[in-house]
Design a protein around this motif. Structure first.
Motif, mmCIF file in Angstrom:
data_model
loop_
_atom_site.group_PDB
_atom_site.id
_atom_site.type_symbol
_atom_site.label_atom_id
_atom_site.label_comp_id
_atom_site.label_asym_id
_atom_site.label_seq_id
_atom_site.Cartn_x
_atom_site.Cartn_y
_atom_site.Cartn_z
ATOM 1 N N HIS A 169 -4.738 -6.667 10.298
ATOM 2 C CA HIS A 169 -4.803 -6.642 8.835
ATOM 3 C C HIS A 169 -4.342 -5.290 8.316
ATOM 4 O O HIS A 169 -4.326 -4.290 9.034
ATOM 5 C CB HIS A 169 -6.221 -6.959 8.337
ATOM 6 C CG HIS A 169 -7.203 -5.843 8.529
ATOM 7 N ND1 HIS A 169 -7.957 -5.681 9.660
ATOM 8 C CD2 HIS A 169 -7.551 -4.801 7.710
ATOM 9 C CE1 HIS A 169 -8.727 -4.614 9.541
ATOM 10 N NE2 HIS A 169 -8.496 -4.050 8.374
ATOM 11 N N VAL A 170 -3.955 -5.297 7.059
ATOM 12 C CA VAL A 170 -3.497 -4.101 6.352
ATOM 13 C C VAL A 170 -4.557 -3.716 5.337
ATOM 14 O O VAL A 170 -5.157 -4.574 4.685
ATOM 15 C CB VAL A 170 -2.160 -4.374 5.643
ATOM 16 C CG1 VAL A 170 -1.845 -3.304 4.601
ATOM 17 C CG2 VAL A 170 -1.030 -4.473 6.665
ATOM 18 N N GLY A 171 -4.797 -2.414 5.198
ATOM 19 C CA GLY A 171 -5.702 -1.923 4.180
ATOM 20 C C GLY A 171 -5.056 -0.795 3.390
ATOM 21 O O GLY A 171 -4.431 0.095 3.967
ATOM 22 N N VAL A 172 -5.174 -0.855 2.069
ATOM 23 C CA VAL A 172 -4.659 0.195 1.187
ATOM 24 C C VAL A 172 -5.735 0.476 0.151
ATOM 25 O O VAL A 172 -6.246 -0.447 -0.491
ATOM 26 C CB VAL A 172 -3.353 -0.229 0.491
ATOM 27 C CG1 VAL A 172 -2.895 0.853 -0.483
ATOM 28 C CG2 VAL A 172 -2.259 -0.515 1.523
ATOM 29 N N GLY A 173 -6.094 1.754 -0.011
ATOM 30 C CA GLY A 173 -7.185 2.034 -0.926
ATOM 31 C C GLY A 173 -7.161 3.439 -1.502
ATOM 32 O O GLY A 173 -6.207 4.197 -1.330
ATOM 33 N N THR A 174 -8.264 3.761 -2.177
ATOM 34 C CA THR A 174 -8.411 5.020 -2.904
ATOM 35 C C THR A 174 -9.666 5.748 -2.438
ATOM 36 O O THR A 174 -10.716 5.128 -2.246
ATOM 37 C CB THR A 174 -8.493 4.761 -4.415
ATOM 38 O OG1 THR A 174 -7.340 4.030 -4.834
ATOM 39 C CG2 THR A 174 -8.557 6.059 -5.187
#
Length: 288
Positions: free
Chosen positions: A230-235
């Motif tokens: 899975h891919v995760g993109v966050g702040t």
């Protein structure tokens, strides 16, 4: 049907009434065995006095009016630098949300990146945030705006995109490229003590390649069997990290969601809230 064409599947069961009791409906197990040979093996027959034959069938409905999507394998050319087949991208779309994992194919530069964005159906544009991972040598981050063709088979880098992204034209390719989905987990970046970038491991065995830039975090998670990723993109805000994540299409089943993590140190974070979606890792520890 070409990958990405609009389709919806619905299963139907046709059931006939019992011939002796019209108010009941029966289902019967049937198992085919190659020996002894049965000339009627391709037929389901019910040998019961209170049964009917045939009694059921599954149908598949294809709706060509459904919304198309970007899920699939894509190849990117860089026309600005005359590089064909520069990178391979594994894309998953969930509703309006789009995730990808991309990596070097024939490009002379070594990269691996992930991205997340929300598609606009009205003008077929996809603005995304993308970031490199320590799986490649490049360490770049930015914003990209992709313009999608009406048949969802081509994406083109549009105005407003960062020039540092090495790629201009994406084209969909057959999904047999998934057979080659293997990741070299050796980290290519040199990191400092307080740098979160690097290789992490979850309490469930999932390995994470994490890259950070200012207040942004990007990752690729791969389970121990290499069957799910899975891919995760966050702040990052203080010690709280909010991540949108989505399974990429190498997984047999695909989920997506949003989680909130608490950073306890540059080497440890815990998942404190699954805002939506089934996320299996509960604790991550940096290992290199």
């Amino acid at each position: 049907m070409p990958p990405g064409m609009a389709s919806e599947e619905a299963a139907y069961k046709v059931v006939l009434q019992c011939r002796y009791n019209i108010n009941t409906f029966t289902e019967h197990d049937w198992t085919w065995t190659p020996e002894p040979f049965d000339p009627l093996a391709k037929e389901i027959r019910v040998y019961k006095m209170d049964g009917v034959r045939p009694y059921g069938i599954l149908l598949k409905k294809v709706n060509h009016n459904a919304e198309p999507n970007l899920t699939g394998v894509w190849i990117c050319d860089d026309n600005e630098h005359n590089v064909q087949d520069a990178g391979t991208y594994f894309v998953s779309q969930f509703g309006e949300k789009v995730f990808w994992f991309g990596r070097q194919y024939k490009a002379p530069w070594n990269f691996a990146n992930v991205s997340y964005g929300t598609i606009s159906r009205n003008d077929r544009k996809l603005p995304i945030l993308w970031g490199d991972l320590p799986l490649g040598h490049n360490r770049l981050f930015g914003r990209l705006i992709l313009e999608i063709s009406p048949d969802y088979q081509i994406m083109v880098k549009g105005n407003g995109s960062d020039k540092i992204f090495g790629g201009t034209h994406f084209r969909r390719v057959p999904n047999q490229h998934l057979d080659k989905f293997e990741v070299d987990a050796n980290m290519k970046w040199s990191t400092t003590t307080n740098d979160m970038s690097g290789c992490w491991k979850g309490n469930d065995g999932t390995k994470y390649a994490i890259g950070t830039c200012q207040n942004q975090i990007y990752w690729l998670g791969i389970d121990e069997t290499n069957r799910r990723s899975h891919v995760g993109v966050g702040t990052i805000s203080g010690n709280i990290i909010t991540v949108n994540w989505g399974d990429i299409m190498s997984a047999q089943e695909r989920f997506h969601g949003e989680i909130e993590c608490q950073l306890q140190s540059p080497y440890k974070m815990i998942v404190v809230n699954c805002i939506c979606g089934p996320f299996f890792t509960k604790e991550l520890t940096k290992i290199s």
